[in-house]
Design a protein around this motif. Sequence first.
Motif, PDB file in Angstrom:
ATOM      1  N   LEU A   1       0.454  -3.806 -21.728  1.00 40.94           N
ATOM      2  CA  LEU A   1       0.991  -2.537 -21.240  1.00 40.94           C
ATOM      3  C   LEU A   1       0.344  -2.102 -19.939  1.00 40.94           C
ATOM      4  O   LEU A   1       0.987  -1.472 -19.109  1.00 40.94           O
ATOM      5  CB  LEU A   1       0.798  -1.447 -22.305  1.00 40.94           C
ATOM      6  N   LEU A   2      -0.945  -2.417 -19.752  1.00 47.63           N
ATOM      7  CA  LEU A   2      -1.677  -1.990 -18.567  1.00 47.63           C
ATOM      8  C   LEU A   2      -2.422  -3.152 -17.936  1.00 47.63           C
ATOM      9  O   LEU A   2      -2.921  -4.037 -18.632  1.00 47.63           O
ATOM     10  CB  LEU A   2      -2.696  -0.900 -18.929  1.00 47.63           C
ATOM     11  N   TYR A   3      -2.511  -3.110 -16.607  1.00 45.61           N
ATOM     12  CA  TYR A   3      -3.255  -4.122 -15.849  1.00 45.61           C
ATOM     13  C   TYR A   3      -4.277  -3.425 -14.969  1.00 45.61           C
ATOM     14  O   TYR A   3      -4.047  -2.308 -14.501  1.00 45.61           O
ATOM     15  CB  TYR A   3      -2.315  -4.927 -14.949  1.00 45.61           C
ATOM     16  N   SER A   4      -5.387  -4.101 -14.702  1.00 40.01           N
ATOM     17  CA  SER A   4      -6.335  -3.596 -13.710  1.00 40.01           C
ATOM     18  C   SER A   4      -5.672  -3.720 -12.336  1.00 40.01           C
ATOM     19  O   SER A   4      -4.672  -4.432 -12.170  1.00 40.01           O
ATOM     20  CB  SER A   4      -7.633  -4.401 -13.741  1.00 40.01           C
ATOM     21  N   VAL A   5      -6.246  -3.058 -11.353  1.00 40.85           N
ATOM     22  CA  VAL A   5      -5.707  -3.146  -9.995  1.00 40.85           C
ATOM     23  C   VAL A   5      -5.740  -4.593  -9.508  1.00 40.85           C
ATOM     24  O   VAL A   5      -4.766  -5.084  -8.937  1.00 40.85           O
ATOM     25  CB  VAL A   5      -6.472  -2.210  -9.032  1.00 40.85           C
TER      26      VAL A   5
ATOM     27  N   ALA B   1      -2.475  -6.780  -8.574  1.00 38.10           N
ATOM     28  CA  ALA B   1      -2.388  -7.367  -7.234  1.00 38.10           C
ATOM     29  C   ALA B   1      -2.110  -8.863  -7.339  1.00 38.10           C
ATOM     30  O   ALA B   1      -1.257  -9.396  -6.616  1.00 38.10           O
ATOM     31  CB  ALA B   1      -3.681  -7.120  -6.456  1.00 38.10           C
ATOM     32  N   SER B   2      -2.794  -9.532  -8.223  1.00 34.50           N
ATOM     33  CA  SER B   2      -2.593 -10.965  -8.416  1.00 34.50           C
ATOM     34  C   SER B   2      -1.169 -11.269  -8.876  1.00 34.50           C
ATOM     35  O   SER B   2      -0.536 -12.210  -8.385  1.00 34.50           O
ATOM     36  CB  SER B   2      -3.605 -11.493  -9.437  1.00 34.50           C
ATOM     37  N   LEU B   3      -0.653 -10.463  -9.789  1.00 32.08           N
ATOM     38  CA  LEU B   3       0.710 -10.667 -10.283  1.00 32.08           C
ATOM     39  C   LEU B   3       1.747 -10.494  -9.176  1.00 32.08           C
ATOM     40  O   LEU B   3       2.758 -11.190  -9.152  1.00 32.08           O
ATOM     41  CB  LEU B   3       1.014  -9.708 -11.439  1.00 32.08           C
TER      42      LEU B   3
ATOM     43  N   MET C   1      -3.068  -3.452  -2.731  1.00 36.35           N
ATOM     44  CA  MET C   1      -2.624  -2.838  -3.985  1.00 36.35           C
ATOM     45  C   MET C   1      -3.090  -1.391  -4.043  1.00 36.35           C
ATOM     46  O   MET C   1      -2.316  -0.508  -4.432  1.00 36.35           O
ATOM     47  CB  MET C   1      -3.188  -3.641  -5.167  1.00 36.35           C
ATOM     48  N   PHE C   2      -4.333  -1.128  -3.635  1.00 39.85           N
ATOM     49  CA  PHE C   2      -4.814   0.258  -3.598  1.00 39.85           C
ATOM     50  C   PHE C   2      -3.997   1.091  -2.613  1.00 39.85           C
ATOM     51  O   PHE C   2      -3.743   2.271  -2.847  1.00 39.85           O
ATOM     52  CB  PHE C   2      -6.305   0.321  -3.245  1.00 39.85           C
ATOM     53  N   ARG C   3      -3.554   0.493  -1.521  1.00 42.22           N
ATOM     54  CA  ARG C   3      -2.704   1.207  -0.559  1.00 42.22           C
ATOM     55  C   ARG C   3      -1.362   1.565  -1.201  1.00 42.22           C
ATOM     56  O   ARG C   3      -0.850   2.669  -1.021  1.00 42.22           O
ATOM     57  CB  ARG C   3      -2.485   0.360   0.689  1.00 42.22           C
ATOM     58  N   LEU C   4      -0.773   0.625  -1.953  1.00 37.12           N
ATOM     59  CA  LEU C   4       0.496   0.892  -2.646  1.00 37.12           C
ATOM     60  C   LEU C   4       0.331   2.030  -3.652  1.00 37.12           C
ATOM     61  O   LEU C   4       1.231   2.863  -3.804  1.00 37.12           O
ATOM     62  CB  LEU C   4       0.998  -0.371  -3.357  1.00 37.12           C
TER      63      LEU C   4
END
Length: 82
Positions: A15-19, A23-25, A33-36
């Motif tokens: 259900l949840l992923y780390s940043v 990003a890897s996915l 990813m942090f910018r998104l």
Amino acid sequence: MTAADQTPRGGGSRLLYSVAEAASLLGVGRTYMFRLIATGEVESIKVGKLRKIPHDALGRYIDQQRPGRPTTVASIGQQPGS
């Protein structure tokens, strides 16, 4: 049906992923990813002190990038051919 409409199904979907995992996915860097997340293009939530990306937020982001060509959220994070 768009990727954002679907829910994760068995097969190890989370259900949840780390940043970093999200990003890897998506095939982007952690900084991007942090910018998104900062611009609101990708939804994130706080779990304690951690920033997490909901599984369906990745599908919604992909759908926004490719209008008219929905993706399958169930396929995000799974190995090809599984």
